[in-house]
Design an enzyme around this catalytic site. Structure first.
Site, PDB file in Angstrom:
ATOM      1  N   SER A 139       0.861  -1.195   0.000  1.00 36.18           N
ATOM      2  CA  SER A 139       0.000   0.000   0.000  1.00 36.18           C
ATOM      3  C   SER A 139       0.889   1.233   0.000  1.00 36.18           C
ATOM      4  CB  SER A 139      -0.866  -0.005   1.261  1.00 36.18           C
ATOM      5  OG  SER A 139      -1.444   1.264   1.464  1.00 36.18           O
ATOM      6  N   TYR A 152      -1.578  -0.402  10.401  1.00 37.45           N
ATOM      7  CA  TYR A 152      -1.660  -0.780   8.979  1.00 37.45           C
ATOM      8  C   TYR A 152      -0.361  -0.389   8.263  1.00 37.45           C
ATOM      9  CZ  TYR A 152      -3.617  -1.097   4.241  1.00 37.45           C
ATOM     10  OH  TYR A 152      -3.850  -1.426   2.938  1.00 37.45           O
TER      11      TYR A 152
HETATM   12  N1  LIG Z   1      -8.802  -0.751  -0.952  1.00 35.06           N
HETATM   13  C1  LIG Z   1      -7.755   0.036  -0.863  1.00 35.06           C
HETATM   14  O1  LIG Z   1      -7.862   1.272  -0.949  1.00 35.06           O
HETATM   15  C2  LIG Z   1      -6.371  -0.552  -0.699  1.00 35.06           C
HETATM   16  C3  LIG Z   1      -5.272   0.318  -0.853  1.00 35.06           C
HETATM   17  C4  LIG Z   1      -4.002  -0.199  -0.695  1.00 35.06           C
HETATM   18  C5  LIG Z   1      -3.802  -1.529  -0.422  1.00 35.06           C
HETATM   19  N2  LIG Z   1      -4.894  -2.351  -0.281  1.00 35.06           N
HETATM   20  C6  LIG Z   1      -4.644  -3.753   0.022  1.00 35.06           C
HETATM   21  O2  LIG Z   1      -5.282  -4.548  -0.953  1.00 35.06           O
HETATM   22  C7  LIG Z   1      -5.560  -5.839  -0.402  1.00 35.06           C
HETATM   23  C8  LIG Z   1      -7.001  -6.219  -0.705  1.00 35.06           C
HETATM   24  O3  LIG Z   1      -7.838  -5.314  -0.015  1.00 35.06           O
HETATM   25  P1  LIG Z   1      -9.283  -4.882  -0.561  1.00 35.06           P
HETATM   26  O4  LIG Z   1      -9.298  -3.420  -0.574  1.00 35.06           O
HETATM   27  O5  LIG Z   1      -9.639  -5.633  -1.761  1.00 35.06           O
HETATM   28  O6  LIG Z   1     -10.176  -5.307   0.709  1.00 35.06           O
HETATM   29  P2  LIG Z   1     -11.355  -6.354   0.886  1.00 35.06           P
HETATM   30  O7  LIG Z   1     -12.364  -6.215  -0.200  1.00 35.06           O
HETATM   31  O8  LIG Z   1     -11.784  -6.205   2.300  1.00 35.06           O
HETATM   32  O9  LIG Z   1     -10.625  -7.755   0.680  1.00 35.06           O
HETATM   33  C9  LIG Z   1      -9.788  -8.314   1.636  1.00 35.06           C
HETATM   34  C10 LIG Z   1      -9.618  -9.762   1.291  1.00 35.06           C
HETATM   35  O10 LIG Z   1      -8.716 -10.341   2.242  1.00 35.06           O
HETATM   36  C11 LIG Z   1      -9.308 -11.526   2.759  1.00 35.06           C
HETATM   37  N3  LIG Z   1      -8.872 -11.755   4.132  1.00 35.06           N
HETATM   38  C12 LIG Z   1      -8.926 -10.893   5.188  1.00 35.06           C
HETATM   39  N4  LIG Z   1      -8.487 -11.491   6.295  1.00 35.06           N
HETATM   40  C13 LIG Z   1      -8.146 -12.756   5.933  1.00 35.06           C
HETATM   41  C14 LIG Z   1      -7.618 -13.862   6.643  1.00 35.06           C
HETATM   42  N5  LIG Z   1      -7.372 -13.812   7.959  1.00 35.06           N
HETATM   43  N6  LIG Z   1      -7.397 -15.011   5.957  1.00 35.06           N
HETATM   44  C15 LIG Z   1      -7.647 -15.096   4.642  1.00 35.06           C
HETATM   45  N7  LIG Z   1      -8.140 -14.078   3.917  1.00 35.06           N
HETATM   46  C16 LIG Z   1      -8.387 -12.927   4.561  1.00 35.06           C
HETATM   47  C17 LIG Z   1     -10.807 -11.297   2.689  1.00 35.06           C
HETATM   48  O11 LIG Z   1     -11.488 -12.544   2.605  1.00 35.06           O
HETATM   49  P3  LIG Z   1     -12.327 -13.267   3.762  1.00 35.06           P
HETATM   50  O12 LIG Z   1     -12.931 -12.213   4.617  1.00 35.06           O
HETATM   51  O13 LIG Z   1     -13.322 -14.085   3.014  1.00 35.06           O
HETATM   52  O14 LIG Z   1     -11.319 -14.104   4.479  1.00 35.06           O
HETATM   53  C18 LIG Z   1     -10.924 -10.551   1.376  1.00 35.06           C
HETATM   54  O15 LIG Z   1     -10.993 -11.449   0.305  1.00 35.06           O
HETATM   55  C19 LIG Z   1      -5.237  -5.735   1.092  1.00 35.06           C
HETATM   56  O16 LIG Z   1      -3.961  -6.295   1.331  1.00 35.06           O
HETATM   57  C20 LIG Z   1      -5.200  -4.242   1.341  1.00 35.06           C
HETATM   58  O17 LIG Z   1      -4.367  -3.890   2.423  1.00 35.06           O
HETATM   59  C21 LIG Z   1      -6.166  -1.894  -0.417  1.00 35.06           C
END
Ligand SMILES: NC(=O)c1ccc[n+]([C@@H]2O[C@H](COP(=O)([O-])OP(=O)(O)OC[C@H]3O[C@@H](n4cnc5c(N)ncnc54)[C@H](OP(=O)(O)O)[C@@H]3O)[C@@H](O)[C@H]2O)c1
Length: 265
Positions: A139, A152
């Site tokens: 990120s 985070y």
């Molecule tokens: N959205 C943003 O603005 C943003 C910006 C920078 C970086 N990111 C990064 O992008 C990645 C994806 O995030 P997203 O925005 O797509 O969020 P999201 O829609 O909440 O997706 C998070 C994913 O991680 C899985 N997850 C969470 N805890 C878990 C665990 N203990 N074991 C296995 N799976 C787990 C969730 O699946 P389950 O709940 O089904 O387990 C879900 O599929 C993350 O690493 C986040 O830090 C996001």
């Protein structure tokens, strides 16, 4: 160049947001097989049913080393070693004020950092033997400590440094690494944010940019461009100026005034 056609791909955090969009994006590139890993089996099965490629649902909690190992064995039995491994599962937690909550920090570190290490431990050995590409979702928050998102930021900084070390350590061993640093992406993770998120992108748009960066074998992608420029500038600021700028991003009641400078003589 990494070409997705006829390749096998594993995606962690595939049940929503960026991971789900990545599954659809690589499916559109003609992958042969996909491993979809997350905790919510129903969401993964639903996604698997919409894909053209064969998909294997890998229900696992990344904080549980044994569950991740078992998931890797299930994938290997069906499809062998993955050609591309997206380490993407993650959580974000907002905690402002003076309270330090060790359980919350531990949880964020266990999912975002140690969870990624568990996935690497389980999948990397087979990839080193036959070559492959590891893509890690970090990120822009990894660059500096973000107020409200200190845990985070710490988890993503740890992930970044760990992967950077591995990348060099394994150069010449057939495994390439790409670190992805997205800005704000519209997903369930950011839905709960009550503050202004500049340069917000849709998850599908983010996934296509990530896939292109992997195809071009980029070591790092920070996007979108205005956010990349902003974090570059923030990274160069001296601590005092950084503090003054970032304090303005806090809600007024959470801001505490800096202590008056005392003369030492
Ligand atoms: N959205 C943003 O603005 C943003 C910006 C920078 C970086 N990111 C990064 O992008 C990645 C994806 O995030 P997203 O925005 O797509 O969020 P999201 O829609 O909440 O997706 C998070 C994913 O991680 C899985 N997850 C969470 N805890 C878990 C665990 N203990 N074991 C296995 N799976 C787990 C969730 O699946 P389950 O709940 O089904 O387990 C879900 O599929 C993350 O690493 C986040 O830090 C996001």
């Amino acid at each position: 160049m990494t070409d997705f056609a006829a390749k096998t791909v594993v995606i962690t955090g595939a049940s929503s947001g960026i991971g789900e969009a990545l599954a659809k994006a690589v499916d559109g590139r003609g992958v042969a097989g996909l491993g979809l890993l997350a905790r919510r089996t129903d969401r993964l099965e639903e996604l698997a049913g919409t894909l053209r490629a064969q998909a294997v649902v890998l229900t696992a909690d990344v904080t549980d080393r044994d569950q991740v190992k078992a998931a890797a064995e299930r994938f290997a039995a069906r499809m062998g070693a993955p050609d591309v491994l997206f380490i993407n599962a993650g959580v974000g937690q907002l905690l402002t004020g003076s309270r330090v909550d060790a359980s919350l920090v531990r949880h964020v570190m266990e999912v975002n950092f140690l969870g990624a290490v568990h996935v690497l431990e389980a999948f990397l050995p087979a990839m080193v033997e036959r070559g492959g590409h590891v893509v890690v979702t970090s990120s822009v928050a990894s660059r500096r400590g973000l107020p409200g998102f200190a845990a985070y930021s710490a988890s993503k900084a740890a992930l970044d440094r760990y992967v950077e070390g591995l990348r060099v350590q394994l150069s010449g061993r057939g495994v390439r690494f790409t670190t992805i640093e997205p800005g704000f992406i519209k997903t369930p993770l950011t839905k709960k944010n009550r503050f202004w998120m500049p340069f917000l992108l849709e998850a599908d748009d983010a996934a296509h940019r990530i896939v292109k960066a992997v195809e071009r074998d980029r070591r790092r992608l920070t996007f979108p461009a205005p956010m990349a420029a902003l974090v570059k500038v923030l990274g160069l600021l001296p601590d005092g100026i950084y503090d003054r700028v970032m304090r303005r991003t806090l809600p007024a009641k959470k801001r505490t005034l800096p202590a008056k400078k005392k003369r030492r003589w």
